[in-house]
Scaffold this active site. Structure first.
Site, short mmCIF file in Angstrom:
data_model
loop_
_atom_site.label_atom_id
_atom_site.label_comp_id
_atom_site.label_asym_id
_atom_site.label_seq_id
_atom_site.Cartn_x
_atom_site.Cartn_y
_atom_site.Cartn_z
N SER A 16 0.84 -1.20 0.00
CA SER A 16 0.00 0.00 0.00
C SER A 16 0.88 1.25 0.00
CB SER A 16 -0.92 0.02 1.23
OG SER A 16 -0.16 0.13 2.43
N ASP A 242 12.81 3.33 2.03
CA ASP A 242 11.93 3.60 3.16
C ASP A 242 12.59 3.32 4.50
OD1 ASP A 242 11.88 0.82 2.84
OD2 ASP A 242 9.73 0.73 2.39
#
Length: 494
Positions: A16, A242
């Protein structure tokens, strides 16, 4: 009063994504989620792909919403998962959707490359990166081996966050932290290694200019400005990986800390100035990835809450309906250490049944076989904490300083039981939080570029001032020492 500045963060995971507005004023930050959306894996023709255009569309949608609200954003930053990349043709068009790291074409590519091209030890000595079959080097090798036409005709190869930034600005860069996940980068030179590139039939000009986090890539193209209603907003190369963004958000006071990015997977590491590449780090399969301000994230991947999440999918509806605190609370009533596993055993990588795999492991090691959800949950938490202890103690051997604190960040920082177990097992003071570390790191890097903060330590001070960390002190030392001895006796026999 100091005027708020707003920053737009794009945070994309493998399942997501979301867009977030962050603001900084008076020494504190605020976050607000703007949009959330799925990142769908596409299966077609025996391969797995990411829909790069769908991700671009969602970024545009988020920017449109910002314009609709009348917010003036200072800059935009994008972080994503690592290793994957996009091929750009001579005409400036994307040649096809990028392959996903789960693509089966890489399953045997690593072993084939290391056996026939460059040896495992030589690759590690160059890169200091742990060996995983889907690292970019092995993806590219597999594509070359299959005569992939997109690779053959690529003018540029851009890692996913760099490709999305290129779609927004038209400028091609190769951001350091995301490039470091590829197993093509030498952490000492902080550049892609020519020998490794040549082994794949590639040259350095195929990739964008290497830039460090905090570099302005460019401003939104006229086309994007027209689509969104925004002006020439700068796009910043934040820590594009990330995990690098997450580690930048660790609210530490000084360098004497370890971190545990806790979620589906756990990443335990330290932040160093120089890469740690040795026979011992090779033997223990530690990795050296890029961080902000030229730092190295020396870390090890550990199977995290993947075990728990997979078991939860198998339990009956009445168990799945329980909240996480309710189920985990039940696990605390179970006798500890009756069943211990090595969370990183290959048996738990992708079993048809995670419950069955855990039970089989316990049966084969002559332990109590957990049956109830509470017993299985307790087995997972005990075992993760013991594995964390093992890696933490290894980390202490490598660290050039004494590790005084373990910061737990990410979604797992909310798990109070596992946090306390981790403190008990490692003997370290644990500080839990923040949960939204990746987005925070993204936004703080943009704030640094905008000269609102001067360095990583001021960033971390603002984060510490903006959140409430929960402290866990070690307890029950003798009990956990005995449990660790049992853990070692079990895992060393496998």
């Amino acid at each position: 009063m100091e005027q708020k500045k707003y920053f737009f963060a794009v945070d994309l995971g493998a399942t997501s994504g979301r867009t977030i507005i962050g603001s900084i004023a008076e020494g504190k930050f605020d976050l607000e989620e703007v949009t959330r959306f799925p990142n769908n894996l596409i299966e077609q023709g025996g391969h797995y792909y990411w829909d790069i255009y769908a991700l671009y569309f969602e970024i545009i949608r988020g920017l449109k919403e910002v314009a609709r609200r009348g917010l003036e954003i200072t800059s935009i930053g994008i972080d994503t998962w690592g290793v994957d990349f996009v091929f750009i043709g001579e005409d400036g068009a994307i040649l096809r959707n990028p392959r996903a790291y789960r693509d089966p074409v890489t399953f045997d590519a690593m072993d084939d490359y290391l056996a026939h091209v460059i040896s495992k030890k030589e690759v590690y000595d160059i890169t200091g990166i742990q060996f995983i079959n889907f690292n970019s080097i092995f993806q590219l090798y597999a594509m070359r081996r299959e005569q992939n036409t997109a690779l053959q005709h690529a003018s540029k190869i851009l890692f996913v966050p760099d490709a999305l930034s290129w779609m927004l600005t038209g400028n091609e860069v190769c951001e350091y932290t995301i490039a470091s996940t590829s197993q093509l980068l030498d952490p000492r030179t902080k550049q892609l290694d020519e020998r490794l590139l040549q082994s794949l039939g590639l040259s350095r000009p195929k990739f964008g200019k290497m830039v460090q986090p905090g570099t302005c890539i460019g401003v939104l193209t006229d086309e994007v400005q027209c689509l969104t209603g925004l002006g020439p907003v700068p796009v910043i190369a934040v820590a594009g990986h990330d995990t690098a963004s997450a580690v930048a958000a660790v609210p530490a006071r000084d360098e004497k800390f370890a971190y545990l990015s806790s979620g589906t997977w756990s990443l335990m590491g330290i932040e160093t100035k120089d890469a740690i590449i040795s026979d011992l780090s090779y033997e223990r399969n530690f990795t050296n990835e890029g961080g902000i301000e030229g730092t190295i994230r020396f870390l090890k991947n550990i199977c995290g809450m993947w075990l728990y999440e997979r078991c939860r999918l198998e339990w009956p509806d009445e168990v799945r309906k329980l909240s996480h605190p309710e189920l985990q609370g039940q696990a605390m009533t179970v006798e500890p250490f009756r069943s211990i596993i090595n969370p990183d055993d290959p048996a738990f990588a992708a079993p048809a049944s995670m419950i069955g795999a855990i039970q089989k492991y316990c049966r084969e090691t002559n332990q109590h076989v957990p049956e109830t959800p509470a017993e299985i949950c307790r087995c997972i938490f005990d075992s993760l904490a013991l594995r964390y202890r093992q890696v933490f103690h290894w980390m202490q051997e490598f660290a050039p300083f004494r590790l005084e604190t373990l910061h737990i960040i990410g979604g797992g920082s909310l798990n109070k039981y596992l946090n306390q177990f981790t403190a008990n097992s490692t003997g370290a003071t644990v500080l839990a939080g923040p949960q939204e570390c990746t987005a925070i790191g993204n936004i703080m890097m943009q704030a640094k570029t905008a000269h609102l903060v001067k360095d990583i330590w001021e960033m971390r001070a603002i984060i510490a001032n903006s959140i409430e960390m929960v402290k866990y002190e070690p307890a029950d030392k003798a009990l956990w020492d005995a449990a660790f001895d049992k853990y070692l006796s079990i895992v060393n026999k496998r």
